[in-house]
Write a protein that holds these residues in place. Structure first.
Motif, PDB file in Angstrom:
ATOM      1  N   TRP A 486       0.835  -1.198   0.000  1.00 36.43           N
ATOM      2  CA  TRP A 486       0.000   0.000   0.000  1.00 36.43           C
ATOM      3  C   TRP A 486       0.874   1.253   0.000  1.00 36.43           C
ATOM      4  CZ3 TRP A 486      -0.539   4.176   3.279  1.00 36.43           C
ATOM      5  CH2 TRP A 486      -1.645   4.984   3.073  1.00 36.43           C
ATOM      6  N   ALA A 487       1.928   1.238   0.818  1.00 34.12           N
ATOM      7  CA  ALA A 487       2.821   2.395   0.867  1.00 34.12           C
ATOM      8  C   ALA A 487       3.496   2.616  -0.481  1.00 34.12           C
ATOM      9  CB  ALA A 487       3.870   2.194   1.967  1.00 34.12           C
ATOM     10  N   LEU A 488       3.919   1.536  -1.136  1.00 33.09           N
ATOM     11  CA  LEU A 488       4.535   1.660  -2.461  1.00 33.09           C
ATOM     12  C   LEU A 488       3.547   2.225  -3.473  1.00 33.09           C
ATOM     13  CD1 LEU A 488       6.521  -1.708  -2.615  1.00 33.09           C
ATOM     14  CD2 LEU A 488       7.516   0.588  -2.646  1.00 33.09           C
ATOM     15  N   THR A 489       2.302   1.774  -3.401  1.00 35.22           N
ATOM     16  CA  THR A 489       1.285   2.246  -4.333  1.00 35.22           C
ATOM     17  C   THR A 489       1.006   3.729  -4.133  1.00 35.22           C
ATOM     18  OG1 THR A 489       0.258   0.054  -4.364  1.00 35.22           O
ATOM     19  CG2 THR A 489      -1.071   1.896  -5.139  1.00 35.22           C
ATOM     20  N   GLN A 490       0.872   4.148  -2.865  1.00 38.59           N
ATOM     21  CA  GLN A 490       0.575   5.547  -2.571  1.00 38.59           C
ATOM     22  C   GLN A 490       1.716   6.476  -2.979  1.00 38.59           C
ATOM     23  OE1 GLN A 490      -2.493   6.684  -1.399  1.00 38.59           O
ATOM     24  NE2 GLN A 490      -2.955   4.566  -1.925  1.00 38.59           N
ATOM     25  N   SER A 491       2.916   5.952  -3.043  1.00 36.55           N
ATOM     26  CA  SER A 491       4.067   6.782  -3.412  1.00 36.55           C
ATOM     27  C   SER A 491       4.118   7.075  -4.902  1.00 36.55           C
ATOM     28  CB  SER A 491       5.367   6.075  -3.005  1.00 36.55           C
ATOM     29  OG  SER A 491       5.589   4.928  -3.826  1.00 36.55           O
ATOM     30  N   GLY A 492       3.305   6.365  -5.681  1.00 36.76           N
ATOM     31  CA  GLY A 492       3.364   6.508  -7.130  1.00 36.76           C
ATOM     32  C   GLY A 492       4.312   5.529  -7.789  1.00 36.76           C
ATOM     33  N   PHE A 493       4.917   4.668  -6.988  1.00 33.19           N
ATOM     34  CA  PHE A 493       5.869   3.688  -7.522  1.00 33.19           C
ATOM     35  C   PHE A 493       5.213   2.757  -8.522  1.00 33.19           C
ATOM     36  CE2 PHE A 493       7.585  -0.652  -7.121  1.00 33.19           C
ATOM     37  CZ  PHE A 493       8.852  -0.442  -7.634  1.00 33.19           C
ATOM     38  N   SER A 494       3.959   2.374  -8.231  1.00 31.80           N
ATOM     39  CA  SER A 494       3.292   1.427  -9.122  1.00 31.80           C
ATOM     40  C   SER A 494       3.123   2.010 -10.516  1.00 31.80           C
ATOM     41  CB  SER A 494       1.924   1.033  -8.540  1.00 31.80           C
ATOM     42  OG  SER A 494       1.123   2.176  -8.339  1.00 31.80           O
ATOM     43  N   ARG A 495       2.820   3.315 -10.604  1.00 31.07           N
ATOM     44  CA  ARG A 495       2.688   3.944 -11.917  1.00 31.07           C
ATOM     45  C   ARG A 495       4.024   3.962 -12.658  1.00 31.07           C
ATOM     46  NH1 ARG A 495      -0.181   7.484  -8.608  1.00 31.07           N
ATOM     47  NH2 ARG A 495       1.565   8.959  -8.637  1.00 31.07           N
ATOM     48  N   ASP A 496       5.094   4.281 -11.906  1.00 25.62           N
ATOM     49  CA  ASP A 496       6.418   4.298 -12.526  1.00 25.62           C
ATOM     50  C   ASP A 496       6.829   2.896 -12.983  1.00 25.62           C
ATOM     51  OD1 ASP A 496       6.442   6.962 -11.902  1.00 25.62           O
ATOM     52  OD2 ASP A 496       7.648   6.707 -10.075  1.00 25.62           O
ATOM     53  N   LEU A 497       6.517   1.890 -12.149  1.00 24.44           N
ATOM     54  CA  LEU A 497       6.851   0.511 -12.508  1.00 24.44           C
ATOM     55  C   LEU A 497       6.075   0.076 -13.743  1.00 24.44           C
ATOM     56  CD1 LEU A 497       8.278  -2.163 -11.805  1.00 24.44           C
ATOM     57  CD2 LEU A 497       6.299  -2.742 -10.393  1.00 24.44           C
ATOM     58  N   ALA A 498       4.796   0.432 -13.787  1.00 23.97           N
ATOM     59  CA  ALA A 498       3.976   0.069 -14.943  1.00 23.97           C
ATOM     60  C   ALA A 498       4.539   0.696 -16.216  1.00 23.97           C
ATOM     61  CB  ALA A 498       2.539   0.510 -14.716  1.00 23.97           C
ATOM     62  N   ALA A 499       4.926   1.952 -16.134  1.00 23.98           N
ATOM     63  CA  ALA A 499       5.476   2.627 -17.312  1.00 23.98           C
ATOM     64  C   ALA A 499       6.779   1.977 -17.753  1.00 23.98           C
ATOM     65  CB  ALA A 499       5.689   4.109 -17.000  1.00 23.98           C
ATOM     66  N   ALA A 500       7.640   1.621 -16.775  1.00 20.12           N
ATOM     67  CA  ALA A 500       8.925   1.004 -17.116  1.00 20.12           C
ATOM     68  C   ALA A 500       8.725  -0.370 -17.737  1.00 20.12           C
ATOM     69  CB  ALA A 500       9.800   0.903 -15.867  1.00 20.12           C
ATOM     70  N   MET A 501       7.814  -1.166 -17.168  1.00 19.82           N
ATOM     71  CA  MET A 501       7.582  -2.508 -17.697  1.00 19.82           C
ATOM     72  C   MET A 501       6.936  -2.444 -19.078  1.00 19.82           C
ATOM     73  SD  MET A 501       8.693  -4.713 -15.412  1.00 19.82           S
ATOM     74  CE  MET A 501       7.848  -6.279 -15.375  1.00 19.82           C
ATOM     75  N   ALA A 502       6.033  -1.483 -19.281  1.00 20.14           N
ATOM     76  CA  ALA A 502       5.380  -1.346 -20.584  1.00 20.14           C
ATOM     77  C   ALA A 502       6.367  -0.918 -21.663  1.00 20.14           C
ATOM     78  CB  ALA A 502       4.233  -0.348 -20.491  1.00 20.14           C
ATOM     79  N   ALA A 503       7.440  -0.234 -21.253  1.00 20.05           N
ATOM     80  CA  ALA A 503       8.423   0.258 -22.231  1.00 20.05           C
ATOM     81  C   ALA A 503       9.500  -0.770 -22.556  1.00 20.05           C
ATOM     82  CB  ALA A 503       9.076   1.535 -21.684  1.00 20.05           C
ATOM     83  N   LEU A 504       9.445  -1.944 -21.944  1.00 28.00           N
ATOM     84  CA  LEU A 504      10.450  -2.967 -22.210  1.00 28.00           C
ATOM     85  C   LEU A 504      10.398  -3.400 -23.672  1.00 28.00           C
ATOM     86  CD1 LEU A 504      10.084  -5.259 -19.066  1.00 28.00           C
ATOM     87  CD2 LEU A 504      12.064  -3.853 -19.651  1.00 28.00           C
ATOM     88  N   PRO A 505      11.546  -3.639 -24.277  1.00 30.53           N
ATOM     89  CA  PRO A 505      11.535  -4.121 -25.665  1.00 30.53           C
ATOM     90  C   PRO A 505      11.017  -5.560 -25.726  1.00 30.53           C
ATOM     91  CG  PRO A 505      13.768  -4.121 -24.773  1.00 30.53           C
ATOM     92  CD  PRO A 505      12.897  -3.443 -23.758  1.00 30.53           C
ATOM     93  N   GLY A 506      10.390  -5.892 -26.831  1.00 32.77           N
ATOM     94  CA  GLY A 506       9.919  -7.265 -26.995  1.00 32.77           C
ATOM     95  C   GLY A 506       8.472  -7.482 -26.643  1.00 32.77           C
ATOM     96  N   GLY A 507       7.763  -6.456 -26.168  1.00 31.74           N
ATOM     97  CA  GLY A 507       6.351  -6.623 -25.849  1.00 31.74           C
ATOM     98  C   GLY A 507       6.097  -7.658 -24.782  1.00 31.74           C
ATOM     99  N   GLN A 508       5.119  -8.554 -25.042  1.00 34.18           N
ATOM    100  CA  GLN A 508       4.771  -9.583 -24.069  1.00 34.18           C
ATOM    101  C   GLN A 508       5.959 -10.473 -23.739  1.00 34.18           C
ATOM    102  OE1 GLN A 508       1.421 -11.979 -25.114  1.00 34.18           O
ATOM    103  NE2 GLN A 508      -0.024 -10.280 -25.197  1.00 34.18           N
TER     104      GLN A 508
END
Length: 617
Positions: A486-508
């Protein structure tokens, strides 16, 4: 009294006090396991047999469940059974090792001292909430948190004095207090750092405590309290609320009940009956008992859901015969550990139940999807075992006759029927994934008493206590990790993680490859359940956005964590396999890597072919 005698007297007093307190808590926790089983089973019988629902059964089960979780955590603390990483601490010099053992108790004391007042406040606020069916104040349930923490604090203080003595106890408390004071003094400088504090608290501090051997639940808890108290304006009582939420999911009641069921399977002889049948069927072929070990772990995992119970049921039955046939001890423990990783997705795996509770994925779908991936990895392990047994002479092995095989099958049928009974009860709607374990427990008791006649009433009490202890250790991790997530989510980390993972080369493909690598590492450090609770809510939404089916992704990450959990040098599952087998960890270090590489190859196939996980949904 001479000065040298004082610590001895203090330790003797501490041991007596701890024994008296521990006996009382263990008795209460054992009774709660039995009552929870009876309440849920009564609800199933009333609904399915008498077509009349007990509207209060789930409510009462929920109230008692939090008490079971907290008292179980107290029992686990007293027994030193909370999950922690000891690989580095056990290799330290004797003096440093003793200090680290003391710190592993002193750090939880700090956590409990900091959180206990907020737990009391939380319970007082819950008194204004009234349950709908029983019309009881919410404080009846929420009081389990301060009572459990208070008892744990008493046990921790007595345990620290007993294991460390007065001098080392004071030294360890001083070290912990000094570290806390440094963080408190640095608080004003930490606030402007923003999300850099995530690295300081949730990477640096957690890693340092984990490597020092502090139980994982308290590592998560202390890092979360420190982060919220020193870098945000969020009240610390939120941690108590998040812990309550994480530990109160009724689906998690399946954890203690399936642990209890697994112990009953071993005690009643049902596991032995299955293994004897498999040994008669395959034991005469080259590498046959290795196949039996793989198959037995698959079957037993489908009943108990607890890896320690699985290995304890299988190894004592098979290993003596395998030794007589020339198997090296290192090969035995390597294959046992590998099968532990292989069967992580076989229902009703506790990790499957946990992942469903924290991510919202259907437990029934996870149970269905987990069967074939486990079977694929079983084939992979059997191929490696076959290759390693290629030069072994089997001419002298006795081949059982058809009558002997049929006789062992007839004996094993009541035990073999249990996994199918459990699955059918869920699919047909007789019971939920939580309640179905009570049907299994009732079945195991009846079969043990009337068919196998191996039901040992004297072992029932210790089994109930063991169930409460392991459940408390698991559920406290889930509670603490829920607060941390919950603390990680409230910090905005989850949004940053989602953006980083979505930007990975190779897609799925790139996303799945990084997930496999990440969860192998996480599994070796945090074990499966805490890693899932912490990162599941963050990564599963990303998987959905990238078009990866939730059940498919669950299979990939669970099996990846299994490799980390059972691979040396850090995987605690490997050392559990060694302890159960009574084989030195050094002997299995070399042979296990062939099995682990084979499992990794199998996971790549499972990740590349989603049908293996979702084809039968």
């Amino acid at each position: 009294m001479p000065e040298a005698a004082a610590p001895v007297g203090a330790r003797r007093w501490a041991a007596r006090a701890e024994a008296a307190l521990g006996a009382a808590v263990e008795a209460a926790a054992a009774v709660l396991v039995a009552v929870e089983t009876a309440v849920l089973l009564a609800g199933v019988v009333a609904r399915y047999v008498f077509h009349s629902s007990l509207v209060w059964s789930d409510e009462l089960a929920s109230i008692l469940f939090l008490w079971l979780a907290m008292l179980g955590a107290v029992v686990a603390f007293r027994r030193g059974e909370h999950m922690r990483m000891t690989a580095l601490a056990t290799r330290a010099p004797a003096g440093l090792r003793a200090l680290l053992e003391a710190l592993a108790v002193a750090a939880p004391i700090l956590f409990l001292v900091l959180l206990l007042p907020h737990a009391i406040e939380f319970a007082e606020e819950e008194s204004f909430v009234v349950t709908p069916a029983l019309e009881l104040p919410g404080s009846w349930r929420a009081s389990a948190l301060p009572v459990g923490m208070g008892l744990m604090l008493l046990v921790a203080a007595v345990r620290l004095l007993r294991v460390a003595g007065i001098g080392r106890a004071v030294a360890s408390l001083a070290v912990v207090g000094a570290v806390a004071a440094v963080f408190w003094w640095a608080g004003p400088a930490l606030k402007p750092l923003g999300n850099l504090n995530l690295l300081i608290f949730f990477v640096g501090l957690v890693a340092a405590m984990v490597l020092a051997g502090v139980p994982i639940a308290f590592c998560f808890g202390l890092a979360t309290i420190g982060y919220l108290a020193l870098t945000t304006r969020v009240p610390v009582m939120v941690v108590v609320g998040r812990m309550d939420e994480g530990m109160s999911h009724l689906i998690l009641l399946a954890v203690p009940l399936f642990i209890f069921l697994g112990s009953l399977i071993e005690m009643t002889g049902m596991a032995r009956a299955m293994i004897v049948f498999l040994a008669n069927l395959l034991g005469h072929v080259r590498g046959g008992l290795s196949y039996v070990l793989v198959g037995a772990m698959y079957l037993v995992s489908g009943i108990s859901g607890a890896k320690a119970a699985d290995m304890a049921a299988v190894a004592p039955v098979l290993f003596p015969e395998m030794r007589e046939r020339g198997e090296k001890p290192g090969e035995l423990v390597a294959l046992l550990a590998a099968t532990g990783a292989q069967t992580e997705t076989v229902p009703p795996s506790l990790v499957l139940i946990t992942i469903g509770s924290v991510t919202g994925v259907s437990i029934g779908a996870l149970f269905t999807g987990g069967l074939l991936p486990g079977a694929v990895l079983a084939v992979v392990l059997c191929l490696v075992a076959r290759w390693r047994a290629r030069g072994r002479d089997v001419a002298g092995l006795r081949r059982p006759g058809g009558r002997e095989i049929l006789r062992s099958l007839a004996i094993a049928i009541p035990a073999l029927a249990l996994p199918f009974l459990i699955r059918a009860a869920v699919v047909e709607g007789v019971a939920t994934a939580t309640e179905v374990s009570t049907i299994g427990i009732a079945y195991a008791v009846v079969i043990g008493l009337l068919v196998y006649r191996q039901f040992d009433w004297r072992r029932l009490g210790p089994i109930l206590v063991e169930t409460a202890s392991l459940s408390g250790a698991i559920l406290l991790i889930i509670g603490a990790a829920t607060g941390m997530a919950w603390a990680l989510t409230q910090s905005g980390f989850s949004r940053d993680l989602a953006a980083a993972m979505a930007a990975l080369p190779g897609g799925q493909a790139g996303f799945l490859a990084v997930s496999i690598l990440a969860f192998v590492i996480l599994g070796s450090v945090l074990e499966g359940i805490p890693a899932i609770v912490l990162f599941g809510p963050l990564l599963f939404p990303i998987a959905r956005d990238m078009g990866v089916h939730e059940v498919h992704y669950a299979m990939v990450v669970i099996l990846s964590m299994g490799i980390g959990l059972f691979a040396p040098p850090f995987g605690v599952g490997y050392y559990a396999a060694c302890a159960i087998s009574r084989i030195s960890p050094d002997e299995g270090m070399r042979p296990i890597w062939g099995y682990m590489l084979a499992l990794l190859a199998g996971i790549v196939v499972i990740a590349a072919v989603p049908w293996i996980s979702i084809g039968f949904l």
